[in-house]
Design an enzyme around this catalytic site. Structure first.
Site, mmCIF file in Angstrom:
data_model
loop_
_atom_site.group_PDB
_atom_site.id
_atom_site.type_symbol
_atom_site.label_atom_id
_atom_site.label_comp_id
_atom_site.label_asym_id
_atom_site.label_seq_id
_atom_site.Cartn_x
_atom_site.Cartn_y
_atom_site.Cartn_z
ATOM 1 C CG MET A 36 -1.908 -1.180 1.157
ATOM 2 S SD MET A 36 -3.424 -0.860 2.057
ATOM 3 C CE MET A 36 -2.786 -0.606 3.691
ATOM 4 C CG HIS B 38 6.666 -2.114 2.218
ATOM 5 N ND1 HIS B 38 6.593 -0.895 2.840
ATOM 6 C CD2 HIS B 38 5.450 -2.684 2.376
ATOM 7 C CE1 HIS B 38 5.379 -0.722 3.344
ATOM 8 N NE2 HIS B 38 4.670 -1.795 3.082
ATOM 9 C CD GLN C 254 -6.099 -3.630 2.487
ATOM 10 O OE1 GLN C 254 -6.029 -4.085 1.354
ATOM 11 N NE2 GLN C 254 -5.138 -3.810 3.368
ATOM 12 N NE ARG D 26 -2.146 0.423 10.095
ATOM 13 C CZ ARG D 26 -3.289 0.870 9.599
ATOM 14 N NH1 ARG D 26 -3.938 1.821 10.193
ATOM 15 N NH2 ARG D 26 -3.787 0.366 8.493
HETATM 16 P P1 AMP Z 1 1.256 -3.021 3.481
HETATM 17 O O1 AMP Z 1 1.844 -1.960 2.614
HETATM 18 O O2 AMP Z 1 1.145 -2.624 4.912
HETATM 19 O O3 AMP Z 1 -0.010 -3.618 2.913
HETATM 20 O O4 AMP Z 1 2.318 -4.198 3.469
HETATM 21 C C1 AMP Z 1 2.748 -4.771 2.261
HETATM 22 C C2 AMP Z 1 3.486 -6.036 2.563
HETATM 23 O O5 AMP Z 1 4.626 -5.753 3.382
HETATM 24 C C3 AMP Z 1 2.640 -7.055 3.339
HETATM 25 O O6 AMP Z 1 2.908 -8.347 2.848
HETATM 26 C C4 AMP Z 1 3.139 -6.885 4.750
HETATM 27 O O7 AMP Z 1 2.982 -8.040 5.540
HETATM 28 C C5 AMP Z 1 4.607 -6.591 4.509
HETATM 29 N N1 AMP Z 1 5.196 -5.929 5.667
HETATM 30 C C6 AMP Z 1 4.732 -4.828 6.314
HETATM 31 N N2 AMP Z 1 5.505 -4.547 7.386
HETATM 32 C C7 AMP Z 1 6.484 -5.492 7.419
HETATM 33 C C8 AMP Z 1 7.582 -5.751 8.284
HETATM 34 N N3 AMP Z 1 7.852 -4.974 9.322
HETATM 35 N N4 AMP Z 1 8.366 -6.823 8.013
HETATM 36 C C9 AMP Z 1 8.095 -7.621 6.944
HETATM 37 N N5 AMP Z 1 7.073 -7.430 6.089
HETATM 38 C C10 AMP Z 1 6.277 -6.374 6.318
#
Ligand code: AMP
Length: 277
Positions: free
Chosen positions: A27, A34, A58, A184
């Site tokens: 996102m 990421h 979501q 966050r």
């Molecule tokens: P998001 O942008 O929050 O939807 O996250 C995108 C992807 O990055 C998802 O697969 C998350 O689980 C992963 N992700 C987010 N934070 C972390 C983290 N601290 N360590 C590993 N993967 C992460």
């Protein structure tokens, strides 16, 4: 790095790119978590596609969606720096055409925990992940273990919908003090930020206890709650549970399990987990 914003452009670009293709859905507000997914995709695949889409379906509260950070130029630079070949940045209208009405809904691993705290969240996640997988048809797609219930949902949905993709799960990337990196975290006050690692420490303490032979789910949950209760800035504990990694059903011994939890600090909800192995 090529940037495209429509599904036909994405498909046309991918047809010209070598396989295997690795997909990293995000996102945006790109951080080291990421980037760890991107690096693994880069190591495994000839072509790496990252997506940036703040998926409205979501989010529960409209306010949360509106305040979600969108530093697009910085994100593009970070992704390019890691050697991403193609970035897909669709608009909301591109992803949800007029009349859109299909929802991918799961029970099983989507029930309880985040599914309960955030009604409709996993419908939104499952629908957008199914769409991104069908739009790009990657060989592998990369997800972070930090969102462990999301991983269980995605694994289930690709089995149920016969989507031919390998789901790769990468360990949680943490700040130097153990706090799981998340977009966050920026919303925490200085005081909350200093207190936040107590969350990781509580989960780690229970993982250590599990490793030293204390493998009773109720005791581990109770021990974790007791440690979380010591930090007054954790204003609420939404859940603490030992669950089966695949199904998110209560763990009854045998098979890989996770200790999952969510705490609230003011307006910010933190989720994290420990792999019990
Ligand atoms: P998001 O942008 O929050 O939807 O996250 C995108 C992807 O990055 C998802 O697969 C998350 O689980 C992963 N992700 C987010 N934070 C972390 C983290 N601290 N360590 C590993 N993967 C992460």
């Amino acid at each position: 790095m090529l940037q495209v914003s429509t599904v036909p452009e994405l498909r046309a670009a991918l047809q010209r790119m070598p396989r295997p293709v690795g997909l990293v859905p995000t996102m945006g507000a790109v951080h080291e978590g990421h980037l760890s997914l991107v690096r693994q995709a880069r190591a495994d695949c000839a072509t790496v596609v990252a997506t940036i889409f703040v998926n409205p379906t979501q989010f529960g509260e409209a306010a949360d969606l509106v305040r979600y950070p969108r530093p697009i130029e910085k994100d593009l630079a970070l992704l390019e720096g890691e050697g991403v070949d193609l970035v897909f940045t669709p608009s909301v209208d591109e992803m949800y055409k007029p009349g859109f009405t299909t929802v991918v809904h799961l029970d099983g691993p989507a029930l309880g925990f985040e599914g309960e705290a955030r009604p409709g969240h996993f419908d939104g996640v499952a629908t957008v992940v199914a769409k991104l997988l069908l739009q790009s048809l990657p060989d592998s797609a990369y997800f972070g273990r930090k969102d462990a219930q999301q991983v269980a949902v995605v694994r289930r949905l690709v089995i149920d919908l016969d989507i031919p993709v390998t789901i790769a799960v990468m360990p949680t990337v943490r700040e130097h003090d153990g706090l799981a990196i998340s977009s966050r975290n920026a919303a925490l006050s200085e005081e909350q930020r200093l207190a936040a690692p107590a969350f990781f420490l509580a989960l780690s303490a229970m993982r250590d206890r599990y490793r030293s032979g204390m493998q009773d789910a109720a005791k581990l949950e109770e021990g974790c709650r007791a440690l979380l209760a010591r930090e007054p800035l954790f204003e609420a504990v939404d859940y603490v549970a030992v669950v089966d990694e695949q199904t998110f059903a209560p763990w009854t011994g045998g098979g890989p399990c996770l200790l999952v939890a969510a705490v609230r600090m003011g307006d910010v909800r933190l989720i994290d987990n420990a792999v019990l192995d």
